[in-house]
Design a protein around this motif. Structure first.
Motif, PDB file in Angstrom:
ATOM      1  N   PRO A   1       0.776  -1.257  -0.063  1.00 48.27           N
ATOM      2  CA  PRO A   1      -0.131  -0.114   0.114  1.00 48.27           C
ATOM      3  C   PRO A   1       0.823   1.133   0.040  1.00 48.27           C
ATOM      4  N   LYS A   2       2.065   1.219   0.771  1.00 54.13           N
ATOM      5  CA  LYS A   2       3.093   2.160   0.526  1.00 54.13           C
ATOM      6  C   LYS A   2       4.555   1.560   0.672  1.00 54.13           C
ATOM      7  N   MET A   3       5.432   2.274  -0.091  1.00 53.74           N
ATOM      8  CA  MET A   3       6.583   1.570  -0.012  1.00 53.74           C
ATOM      9  C   MET A   3       7.903   3.073  -0.081  1.00 53.74           C
ATOM     10  N   VAL A   4       9.055   2.442   0.559  1.00 55.36           N
ATOM     11  CA  VAL A   4      10.095   3.461   0.404  1.00 55.36           C
ATOM     12  C   VAL A   4      11.292   2.756  -0.386  1.00 55.36           C
ATOM     13  N   ALA A   5      11.698   3.459  -1.321  1.00 51.08           N
ATOM     14  CA  ALA A   5      12.982   2.876  -2.108  1.00 51.08           C
ATOM     15  C   ALA A   5      14.067   3.688  -1.622  1.00 51.08           C
ATOM     16  N   CYS A   6      15.197   3.024  -1.064  1.00 56.32           N
ATOM     17  CA  CYS A   6      16.365   3.710  -0.640  1.00 56.32           C
ATOM     18  C   CYS A   6      17.382   3.061  -1.974  1.00 56.32           C
ATOM     19  N   HIS A   7      18.181   4.224  -2.546  1.00 56.44           N
ATOM     20  CA  HIS A   7      19.230   4.013  -3.316  1.00 56.44           C
ATOM     21  C   HIS A   7      20.601   4.497  -3.102  1.00 56.44           C
ATOM     22  N   THR A   8      21.786   3.691  -2.981  1.00 58.67           N
ATOM     23  CA  THR A   8      22.959   4.242  -2.828  1.00 58.67           C
ATOM     24  C   THR A   8      23.398   5.292  -3.644  1.00 58.67           C
ATOM     25  N   MET A   9      23.891   6.237  -3.355  1.00 58.36           N
ATOM     26  CA  MET A   9      24.428   7.542  -4.180  1.00 58.36           C
ATOM     27  C   MET A   9      25.960   7.565  -4.156  1.00 58.36           C
ATOM     28  N   PRO A  10      26.803   7.809  -5.217  1.00 59.68           N
ATOM     29  CA  PRO A  10      28.142   7.981  -4.937  1.00 59.68           C
ATOM     30  C   PRO A  10      28.656   9.144  -4.148  1.00 59.68           C
ATOM     31  N   TYR A  11      29.599   8.834  -2.956  1.00 54.51           N
ATOM     32  CA  TYR A  11      29.958   9.767  -2.112  1.00 54.51           C
ATOM     33  C   TYR A  11      30.996   9.190  -1.481  1.00 54.51           C
ATOM     34  N   PRO A  12      32.016  10.088  -0.715  1.00 55.35           N
ATOM     35  CA  PRO A  12      33.007   9.546   0.094  1.00 55.35           C
ATOM     36  C   PRO A  12      32.322   8.617   1.350  1.00 55.35           C
ATOM     37  N   TYR A  13      31.392   8.807   1.783  1.00 58.02           N
ATOM     38  CA  TYR A  13      30.743   7.947   3.019  1.00 58.02           C
ATOM     39  C   TYR A  13      29.248   7.634   2.284  1.00 58.02           C
ATOM     40  N   LYS A  14      28.848   6.702   2.802  1.00 55.79           N
ATOM     41  CA  LYS A  14      27.266   6.179   2.590  1.00 55.79           C
ATOM     42  C   LYS A  14      26.242   7.352   2.676  1.00 55.79           C
ATOM     43  N   VAL A  15      25.648   7.533   1.342  1.00 54.95           N
ATOM     44  CA  VAL A  15      24.324   8.400   1.228  1.00 54.95           C
ATOM     45  C   VAL A  15      23.245   7.306   0.679  1.00 54.95           C
ATOM     46  N   PHE A  16      22.096   7.470   1.191  1.00 57.43           N
ATOM     47  CA  PHE A  16      20.986   6.974   0.566  1.00 57.43           C
ATOM     48  C   PHE A  16      19.948   7.932   0.270  1.00 57.43           C
ATOM     49  N   TYR A  17      19.613   7.906  -1.139  1.00 55.44           N
ATOM     50  CA  TYR A  17      18.530   8.518  -1.613  1.00 55.44           C
ATOM     51  C   TYR A  17      17.307   7.835  -1.187  1.00 55.44           C
ATOM     52  N   CYS A  18      16.368   8.000  -0.615  1.00 54.53           N
ATOM     53  CA  CYS A  18      15.321   7.547  -0.130  1.00 54.53           C
ATOM     54  C   CYS A  18      13.962   8.223  -0.886  1.00 54.53           C
ATOM     55  N   HIS A  19      13.123   7.703  -1.189  1.00 48.87           N
ATOM     56  CA  HIS A  19      11.865   8.583  -1.808  1.00 48.87           C
ATOM     57  C   HIS A  19      10.752   7.562  -1.596  1.00 48.87           C
ATOM     58  N   SER A  20       9.389   8.063  -1.542  1.00 50.20           N
ATOM     59  CA  SER A  20       8.106   7.482  -1.614  1.00 50.20           C
ATOM     60  C   SER A  20       7.072   8.146  -2.331  1.00 50.20           C
ATOM     61  N   GLN A  21       6.302   7.483  -2.834  1.00 55.59           N
ATOM     62  CA  GLN A  21       5.070   8.085  -3.824  1.00 55.59           C
ATOM     63  C   GLN A  21       3.922   7.671  -3.602  1.00 55.59           C
ATOM     64  N   VAL A  22       2.946   8.539  -3.565  1.00 58.27           N
ATOM     65  CA  VAL A  22       1.610   8.313  -3.031  1.00 58.27           C
ATOM     66  C   VAL A  22       0.846   7.477  -4.265  1.00 58.27           C
ATOM     67  N   THR A  23       1.320   7.384  -5.583  1.00 61.55           N
ATOM     68  CA  THR A  23       0.676   6.693  -6.659  1.00 61.55           C
ATOM     69  C   THR A  23       0.937   5.268  -6.506  1.00 61.55           C
ATOM     70  N   GLU A  24       0.087   4.392  -7.062  1.00 55.49           N
ATOM     71  CA  GLU A  24       0.012   2.907  -7.014  1.00 55.49           C
ATOM     72  C   GLU A  24       1.506   2.562  -7.523  1.00 55.49           C
ATOM     73  N   ASN A  25       1.844   1.379  -6.770  1.00 56.87           N
ATOM     74  CA  ASN A  25       3.012   0.631  -7.146  1.00 56.87           C
ATOM     75  C   ASN A  25       2.953  -0.657  -6.693  1.00 56.87           C
ATOM     76  N   LYS A  26       3.441  -1.583  -7.386  1.00 55.82           N
ATOM     77  CA  LYS A  26       3.582  -3.058  -7.433  1.00 55.82           C
ATOM     78  C   LYS A  26       4.773  -3.518  -7.048  1.00 55.82           C
ATOM     79  N   ALA A  27       4.993  -4.230  -6.008  1.00 55.30           N
ATOM     80  CA  ALA A  27       6.352  -4.898  -6.015  1.00 55.30           C
ATOM     81  C   ALA A  27       6.457  -6.240  -6.118  1.00 55.30           C
ATOM     82  N   TYR A  28       7.764  -6.803  -6.662  1.00 57.94           N
ATOM     83  CA  TYR A  28       7.658  -8.374  -7.074  1.00 57.94           C
ATOM     84  C   TYR A  28       9.131  -8.818  -6.754  1.00 57.94           C
TER      85      TYR A  28
END
Length: 280
Positions: free
Chosen positions: A190-217
């Motif tokens: 019903p909701k989801m948060v996707a976190c993607h690693t970003m290039p940087y000297p230390y760990k940075v996660f780009y996390c985002h969520s959308q209110v529109t419909e998504n399906k996960a598999y």
């Protein structure tokens, strides 16, 4: 020469301190000073649009390298492809910390045209881009920040779990033809948060969520060159708010809002989903 070198290093370490406290605007402005990045007429570093397919940027300038079909863009497919026996070309890099920019010592300066400098500038820029309609986002530099964002998105009392792509055996090539071996398992989201690693000297996660419909598999895949993967994939059912220059539209030959867009996640990316109660 020594004073100039020392000043450059001082500004660089101050930049990293600002990033650690979330001051991305100040950090990017300082980045232009420290690294002497070229700027366009609006004062924004003149860099090609980020090719990472996960960031739904509103940047109107398409990346020229997409015209040559970067192999790393081979992660997109349509929801109609999710069936046993379907063969898809997929780019699946293994989890490999050596591919990330190295940590910097106190005595190192960063040449303005080096991969490290470009990666840092790119990440700061992406973290400042405004979210699209119906999207919330954060650039997190700690696990605590990631989990806080997930709780804010799902609700403080909601239990959740994390999904990630698993490599059961390694393929002999990063880009391989993978066959769907079993019926894809849909995960209720019903909701989801996707976190993607970003290039940087230390760990940075780009996390985002959308209110529109998504399906996960979770998709069981077998590659022609020995790879066996339990791949996490998400299908975005409404892409009407995405930029027309989003990489997926070039790969799939479609336009925003005309068809769901699906993609696989790399092994170092995370997908948080609520744990749904079992009714019986």
């Amino acid at each position: 020469m020594g004073l100039r070198f020392a000043l450059k290093n001082f500004l660089l370490h101050l930049l990293l301190l600002l990033c650690a406290h979330g001051s991305y605007g100040e950090a990017r402005e300082m980045m232009s000073t420290v690294l002497r990045l070229p700027s366009d007429d609006n004062g924004v570093p003149d860099k090609k649009m980020h090719s990472d397919h996960h960031v739904h940027t509103n940047n109107p300038n398409p990346s020229s390298h997409m015209d040559h079909m970067d192999p790393s863009l081979k992660v997109f497919f349509t929801i109609n492809d999710l069936k046993i026996g379907k063969k898809l070309p997929i780019y699946f890099p293994m989890k490999d910390s050596s591919s990330n920019p190295p940590l910097l010592s106190r005595d190192e300066a960063i040449p303005s045209q080096s991969p490290q400098a470009k990666s840092m500038e790119h990440t700061l820029r992406e973290c400042e881009i405004k979210p699209i309609k119906g999207e919330t986002k954060i650039c997190a530099t700690s696990l605590e920040s990631v989990l806080d964002f997930v709780r804010e998105t799902f609700g403080l009392e909601t239990q959740f779990k994390v999904l990630s792509t698993t490599h059961l055996s390694k393929s002999r090539t990063l880009l391989d033809n993978y066959t769907i071996l079993e019926k894809p398992k849909e995960i209720p989201v019903p909701k989801m948060v996707a976190c993607h690693t970003m290039p940087y000297p230390y760990k940075v996660f780009y996390c985002h969520s959308q209110v529109t419909e998504n399906k996960a598999y979770v998709v069981s895949l077998g590659g022609d060159h020995g790879g066996r993967v339990e791949g996490v994939a998400v299908c975005h059912m409404d892409t009407s708010q995405w930029s027309p220059n989003h990489a997926s539209f070039r790969v799939l030959g479609i336009e925003p809002g005309t068809s769901p867009v699906c993609h696989f996640f790399r092994g170092d990316n995370l997908v948080y989903v609520p744990i749904m109660p079992i009714h019986g």
